[in-house]
Design an enzyme around this catalytic site. Structure first.
Site, PDB file in Angstrom:
ATOM      1  CB  SER A  26     -10.297  -2.367   2.715  1.00  0.00           C
ATOM      2  OG  SER A  26      -9.996  -1.013   3.005  1.00  0.00           O
ATOM      3  CE1 TYR A  30      -6.268  -1.953  -1.176  1.00  0.00           C
ATOM      4  CE2 TYR A  30      -7.817  -0.398  -0.190  1.00  0.00           C
ATOM      5  CZ  TYR A  30      -6.960  -1.476  -0.071  1.00  0.00           C
ATOM      6  OH  TYR A  30      -6.798  -2.072   1.147  1.00  0.00           O
TER       7      TYR A  30
END
Length: 683
Positions: free
Chosen positions: A560, A573
């Site tokens: 990400s 996350y």
């Protein structure tokens, strides 16, 4: 309004007959055999009535034959070719001459068996490859047995390679035997004929079923001999576990010259054959019917150890047998090659037999691998029938070589389209039941890969498999990536389905968006268990399989932008994405010596089509940024340099860019797919 021309009634009946015959594997093998029908039609040029023949063209399968799979030829012109036939030494030239006999345009290219159908004086002809018929055709005293089985209604035709001369031979046999309804072709199959489509089909089935009954009633009860102690089938669970342990190694063996896809079979006829005393002798004789050994090679590789032999001993013995197999195959090629023979295509086996476990078959794609296994099962049935009433006596090795390295077969290979970038590659994608994973699965399959769709949601994974085209293109596995045993089972399923794994995409994940003080230890553990630990476990299992295959591989992490960008309310996350990003670097350094490349993709803001965003992450992030959830994608786009929204397909494109062959010297790389986020630029 339907603009398609109406099919001639005889051609319609031919298609229906072909479908019925091809639907039953007792009648013919997949893509084997051909059927024809003759009838009158008006010549659009002269207005005269002419006799035409519709015949199954080159390639295709009787059970699924379509109108475009038929070739239509003028019977008068086809039979006139007998006057210019230059003899058996030049009979291959006649195939090109068939083009001058075609009626109209379109349809399939005429096959090598066209002469058989056109020269035989019968309105309807079937040429089939039933196991029962080939068993008689490959028996040492096949001519005598054919006479015993059928009397004078079915005539023996000695072995001859398919072609124009065989057509002349069968035509002469029919003319000389007015009571005959067909013939057994030595080493090959059967041909039947009839005045009507119904009569032809009835005659074909009569020959096949009569041969079946003859073999059953006359045959010895144990044609493959007594059971070899220690070679009996392992229990089902143990058998499948050993097959999964051996599959990557065996695939690597079969892929030494070029990468192959695998298929595994452990049906009772295969296991019984391998348990019997005569299987080494019979396997060494190889297959006989041309359709068989074109797909199975001249003979299989057979492990000569009992079922319970230690796994490491099995591995060592397979490697030694493979070396010997390659040497023997090269010697076979050199014994029979002549000036002008096509170059040797590869010396690896297409069939590997492991007593107590089963059969591994290989091909350029899953269907080819599966069909190769089906053909060897046909060969086992043929051996059983021939040995039951006589002894199995396939055609001479030199004749097998003439067909395997036939220039007509070589020309057919040259006409095939170039393989796609990921042809013969096997990809396993986690979290592939929706969103980014689904898009990746679609892109990899479109580029030729077989895909293992791995997801916690069994229904979602199954739906994606159906979208991709079913079991020859993809399989679904239900897996929780936090469960070490489940990951092992998923890879076992993958290697049993396709032989191994070449490309793994770590995509499974969830997202929990909370400020630090609201983030619980459970939130943290769940994020890290699925993405950091899960990716580690998947990559470790992938490395084991790829190491056995000895052909390198690719591991791709869908990380990400958050792996390098410090955004608000996202500690669990983003930290686990940073963990994944560093796994890429660590594994790239460690696995590079094995030819395994490890790279990453850093997406950002994939809202549309994303399972994560639909599951609540979208609402949480929208609240953080103070925008409406339905406008979150637009919000993300506007904060980028390119002002473009990122979609799942864009991430899939990056995965293909890393694995499709153009970046063969790249490892340890992260590709941003974020439409340009300056704060996430890699340094």
């Amino acid at each position: 309004m339907n603009d398609q021309p109406r099919l001639h009634p005889e051609a319609e009946q031919l298609l229906a007959r072909s479908h019925r015959l091809g639907a039953d594997p007792r009648n013919t093998n997949y893509a084997g055999g051909n059927t024809s029908a003759k009838g009158s039609a008006t010549d659009p040029v002269t207005g005269d009535e002419v006799e035409l023949m519709w015949v199954k063209g080159s390639g295709g399968d009787l059970g699924t034959l379509r109108p475009e799979g038929l070739a239509a030829l003028r019977v008068d012109r086809l039979r006139a070719l007998s006057g210019v036939y230059p003899g058996v030494d030049r009979e291959d030239e006649m195939v090109a001459a068939f083009d001058y006999c075609l009626h109209g345009k379109g349809g399939a290219a005429p096959s090598i068996d066209t002469a058989m159908h056109g020269l035989v004086d019968a309105p309807h002809v079937d040429h089939l490859h039933p196991d029962s018929g080939i068993a008689l055709a490959c028996a040492a005293d096949g001519e005598k047995l054919t006479a015993e089985c059928f009397g004078d209604t079915v005539v023996w035709v000695p072995w001859r390679r398919p072609g124009f001369q065989l057509g002349l031979d069968i035509a002469a046999v029919k003319a000389a035997n007015p009571r005959a309804i067909g013939c057994v072709l030595g080493g090959h199959g059967i041909t039947a004929w009839g005045a009507t489509s119904e009569e032809c089909e009835r005659n074909s089935l009569h020959i096949i079923r009569t041969a079946e009954t003859f073999l059953a009633e006359r045959g010895a009860p144990e044609p493959f001999g007594p059971v070899l102690p220690g070679y009996e089938p392992l229990p089902a669970e143990q058998r499948r576990a050993r097959a999964a342990a051996l599959a990557p190694l065996i695939r690597g063996i079969a892929s030494t010259d070029r990468r192959q896809v695998g298929h595994f079979t452990d049906t009772e006829p295969v296991l019984d054959f391998l348990a019997r005393a005569e299987h080494p002798r019979l396997a060494a004789l190889g297959t006989s019917c041309p359709d068989h050994f074109l797909r199975t090679k001249v003979r299989p590789l057979v492990l000569d150890l009992p079922a319970g032999a230690p796994l490491e001993e099995v591995r060592e013995r397979l490697a030694a047998l493979h070396t010997a197999y390659r040497e023997e195959y090269r010697a076979y090629y050199e014994r029979h090659a002549v000036p002008g023979s096509p170059a040797m295509r590869g010396a690896d086996p297409a069939i590997v037999l492991v007593p107590g476990v089963g059969m591994f078959s290989f091909g350029k794609d899953k269907q080819t691998a599966r069909v190769a296994g089906e053909f060897y099962l046909n060969a086992v049935n043929v051996m059983r029938g021939a040995e039951a009433v006589s002894s199995y006596a396939p055609i001479e090795e030199s004749e097998k070589f003439r067909i395997e390295y036939w220039e007509l077969e070589e020309a057919k290979l040259r006409r095939m389209p170039a393989p796609k970038a990921l042809a013969a590659r096997v990809a396993l994608v986690t979290g592939a039941g929706s969103g980014i994973g689904r898009a990746i699965a679609h892109r990899l399959a479109a580029e030729g890969a077989c895909v293992v769709v791995a997801d916690l949601n069994a229904g979602g994974a199954a739906a994606v498999v159906e979208e991709l085209g079913g079991a020859d293109r993809a399989v679904a596995v239900t897996v929780d990536v936090t469960d070490e045993a489940a990951i092992g089972a998923a890879f076992d399923a993958a290697v049993l389905a396709f032989g191994g794994v070449d490309l793994v995409v770590n995509n499974a994940g969830i997202s929990i968006s909370k400020p630090l003080l609201e983030t619980t230890a459970r939130d943290w553990d769940l994020q890290h268990s699925i993405m950091a630990r899960g990716s580690f476990l998947v990559s470790r299992e992938a490395a084991r399989v790829m190491t056995d295959q000895k052909s390198g591989g690719d591991i791709v992490y869908i990380a990400s932008k958050n792996a390098v960008f410090a955004g608000p309310n996202n500690i669990a996350y983003s930290a686990t994405k940073a963990d994944q990003a560093h796994q890429v670097r660590l594994l790239a350094a460690e696995l590079g010596g094995l030819g395994i490349r490890v790279n990453g993709v850093n997406p950002d803001g994939v809202v549309r089509g994303s399972g994560i965003f639909a599951g609540g992450w979208g609402a949480e992030r929208a609240a953080v940024y103070g925008v409406e959830e339905e406008k979150l994608g637009e919000f993300y786009a506007q904060r980028t340099i390119l002002k473009r929204e990122v979609l799942p397909e864009h991430v899939a494109n990056a995965v293909f860019a890393l694995t499709g062959g153009e970046l063969s010297h790249t490892t340890g790389l992260h590709i941003p797919v974020d439409a340009g986020v300056a704060a996430a630029f890699l340094r």
